[in-house]
Design a protein around this motif. Structure first.
Motif, PDB file in Angstrom:
ATOM      1  N   SER A 142       5.540   9.741  -8.304  1.00 23.75           N
ATOM      2  CA  SER A 142       5.424  10.400  -9.603  1.00 23.75           C
ATOM      3  C   SER A 142       5.627   9.400 -10.736  1.00 23.75           C
ATOM      4  O   SER A 142       5.840   8.212 -10.511  1.00 23.75           O
ATOM      5  N   ASP A 143       5.608   9.920 -11.944  1.00 24.54           N
ATOM      6  CA  ASP A 143       5.849   9.085 -13.122  1.00 24.54           C
ATOM      7  C   ASP A 143       7.253   8.481 -13.111  1.00 24.54           C
ATOM      8  O   ASP A 143       7.460   7.375 -13.608  1.00 24.54           O
ATOM      9  N   VAL A 144       8.208   9.190 -12.533  1.00 20.67           N
ATOM     10  CA  VAL A 144       9.579   8.663 -12.423  1.00 20.67           C
ATOM     11  C   VAL A 144       9.572   7.408 -11.552  1.00 20.67           C
ATOM     12  O   VAL A 144      10.218   6.407 -11.867  1.00 20.67           O
ATOM     13  N   ASP A 145       8.810   7.450 -10.467  1.00 14.46           N
ATOM     14  CA  ASP A 145       8.698   6.279  -9.592  1.00 14.46           C
ATOM     15  C   ASP A 145       8.025   5.122 -10.323  1.00 14.46           C
ATOM     16  O   ASP A 145       8.335   3.956 -10.078  1.00 14.46           O
ATOM     17  N   ALA A 146       7.111   5.440 -11.211  1.00  9.86           N
ATOM     18  CA  ALA A 146       6.384   4.421 -11.961  1.00  9.86           C
ATOM     19  C   ALA A 146       7.342   3.551 -12.773  1.00  9.86           C
ATOM     20  O   ALA A 146       7.127   2.343 -12.905  1.00  9.86           O
ATOM     21  N   VAL A 147       8.389   4.148 -13.306  1.00 10.94           N
ATOM     22  CA  VAL A 147       9.386   3.391 -14.079  1.00 10.94           C
ATOM     23  C   VAL A 147      10.033   2.330 -13.192  1.00 10.94           C
ATOM     24  O   VAL A 147      10.252   1.198 -13.617  1.00 10.94           O
TER      25      VAL A 147
ATOM     26  N   ARG B 123       0.861  -1.184   0.000  1.00 14.77           N
ATOM     27  CA  ARG B 123       0.000   0.000   0.000  1.00 14.77           C
ATOM     28  C   ARG B 123       0.898   1.236   0.000  1.00 14.77           C
ATOM     29  O   ARG B 123       1.573   1.506   0.989  1.00 14.77           O
ATOM     30  N   LEU B 124       0.901   1.937  -1.112  1.00 13.66           N
ATOM     31  CA  LEU B 124       1.681   3.163  -1.242  1.00 13.66           C
ATOM     32  C   LEU B 124       0.772   4.350  -1.525  1.00 13.66           C
ATOM     33  O   LEU B 124       1.139   5.276  -2.240  1.00 13.66           O
ATOM     34  N   ASP B 125      -0.415   4.318  -0.947  1.00 12.44           N
ATOM     35  CA  ASP B 125      -1.370   5.405  -1.127  1.00 12.44           C
ATOM     36  C   ASP B 125      -0.814   6.700  -0.538  1.00 12.44           C
ATOM     37  O   ASP B 125      -0.169   6.688   0.505  1.00 12.44           O
ATOM     38  N   LYS B 126      -1.063   7.806  -1.236  1.00 13.66           N
ATOM     39  CA  LYS B 126      -0.730   9.161  -0.770  1.00 13.66           C
ATOM     40  C   LYS B 126       0.732   9.303  -0.356  1.00 13.66           C
ATOM     41  O   LYS B 126       1.049   9.793   0.707  1.00 13.66           O
ATOM     42  N   ASN B 127       1.632   8.883  -1.230  1.00 19.46           N
ATOM     43  CA  ASN B 127       3.068   8.986  -0.961  1.00 19.46           C
ATOM     44  C   ASN B 127       3.784   9.940  -1.911  1.00 19.46           C
ATOM     45  O   ASN B 127       5.002   9.890  -2.016  1.00 19.46           O
ATOM     46  N   LEU B 128       3.036  10.754  -2.633  1.00 16.70           N
ATOM     47  CA  LEU B 128       3.607  11.724  -3.569  1.00 16.70           C
ATOM     48  C   LEU B 128       4.470  11.054  -4.646  1.00 16.70           C
ATOM     49  O   LEU B 128       5.438  11.628  -5.124  1.00 16.70           O
TER      50      LEU B 128
ATOM     51  N   LEU C 217      -1.896   2.350  -5.279  1.00 13.10           N
ATOM     52  CA  LEU C 217      -1.216   3.599  -5.603  1.00 13.10           C
ATOM     53  C   LEU C 217      -2.168   4.801  -5.603  1.00 13.10           C
ATOM     54  O   LEU C 217      -1.924   5.796  -6.267  1.00 13.10           O
ATOM     55  N   THR C 218      -3.244   4.720  -4.861  1.00 13.50           N
ATOM     56  CA  THR C 218      -4.247   5.774  -4.822  1.00 13.50           C
ATOM     57  C   THR C 218      -3.674   7.062  -4.227  1.00 13.50           C
ATOM     58  O   THR C 218      -2.895   7.025  -3.280  1.00 13.50           O
ATOM     59  N   GLY C 219      -4.062   8.189  -4.796  1.00 11.22           N
ATOM     60  CA  GLY C 219      -3.718   9.489  -4.224  1.00 11.22           C
ATOM     61  C   GLY C 219      -2.289   9.934  -4.430  1.00 11.22           C
ATOM     62  O   GLY C 219      -1.764  10.714  -3.652  1.00 11.22           O
ATOM     63  N   ASN C 220      -1.645   9.456  -5.470  1.00 12.16           N
ATOM     64  CA  ASN C 220      -0.280   9.873  -5.786  1.00 12.16           C
ATOM     65  C   ASN C 220      -0.297  10.823  -6.979  1.00 12.16           C
ATOM     66  O   ASN C 220      -1.353  11.170  -7.486  1.00 12.16           O
ATOM     67  N   ASN C 221       0.876  11.238  -7.415  1.00  8.33           N
ATOM     68  CA  ASN C 221       1.004  12.156  -8.543  1.00  8.33           C
ATOM     69  C   ASN C 221       1.368  11.413  -9.822  1.00  8.33           C
ATOM     70  O   ASN C 221       2.097  11.929 -10.658  1.00  8.33           O
ATOM     71  N   ILE C 222       0.867  10.220  -9.953  1.00 13.93           N
ATOM     72  CA  ILE C 222       1.151   9.413 -11.140  1.00 13.93           C
ATOM     73  C   ILE C 222       0.116   9.756 -12.202  1.00 13.93           C
ATOM     74  O   ILE C 222      -1.082   9.585 -11.998  1.00 13.93           O
ATOM     75  N   THR C 223       0.589  10.247 -13.334  1.00 15.39           N
ATOM     76  CA  THR C 223      -0.302  10.635 -14.428  1.00 15.39           C
ATOM     77  C   THR C 223      -0.607   9.420 -15.300  1.00 15.39           C
ATOM     78  O   THR C 223      -0.129   8.318 -15.036  1.00 15.39           O
ATOM     79  N   ASP C 224      -1.366   9.629 -16.354  1.00 12.69           N
ATOM     80  CA  ASP C 224      -1.669   8.539 -17.289  1.00 12.69           C
ATOM     81  C   ASP C 224      -0.403   7.956 -17.901  1.00 12.69           C
ATOM     82  O   ASP C 224      -0.335   6.771 -18.190  1.00 12.69           O
TER      83      ASP C 224
END
Length: 117
Positions: A22-27, A15-20, A44-51
């Protein structure tokens, strides 16, 4: 990172909800999810991960670029981006009640559908 990437980890839910994140982390998640098939749920709810980032992560569980990439996809992890009951397509493809055979068949059908559109 190393714990998630290890194919031997017993970690089943992360559970990594609301951990800020980003797309860089997504990689980083993409690389880890390709080798870790024990993780069943990634929240990954509530993060700054875009489409763009979501597409990166989804590729780990739904890579339809070739039949080999489909076979190499992670068929176990269900990814949840939203608490509104609208998880991503990858989540539905890796529904916990589906057999691995059904998951692979669905991914092949999605790849064929994508090639025709």
């Amino acid at each position: 990172g190393a714990l998630l990437a290890s194919p031997d980890t017993s970690l089943a839910t992360l559970r990594l909800d609301k951990n800020l994140l980003s797309d860089v982390d997504a990689v980083h998640f993409t690389a880890a999810l390709k080798s870790n098939t024990n993780l069943k749920y990634l929240y990954l709810t509530g993060n700054n991960i875009t489409d763009v980032g979501k597409e990166e992560i989804t590729t780990a569980v739904l890579d339809t670029t070739s039949l080999n990439s489909i076979a190499d996809s992670n068929h176990n992890c269900e990814i949840v981006y939203s608490t509104l009951g609208t998880p991503g397509l990858a989540s539905h493809i890796n529904e916990k009640y589906w057999s691995t055979k059904r998951k692979v068949q669905s991914k092949i059908l999605l790849a064929l559908y994508g090639m025709n559109n």
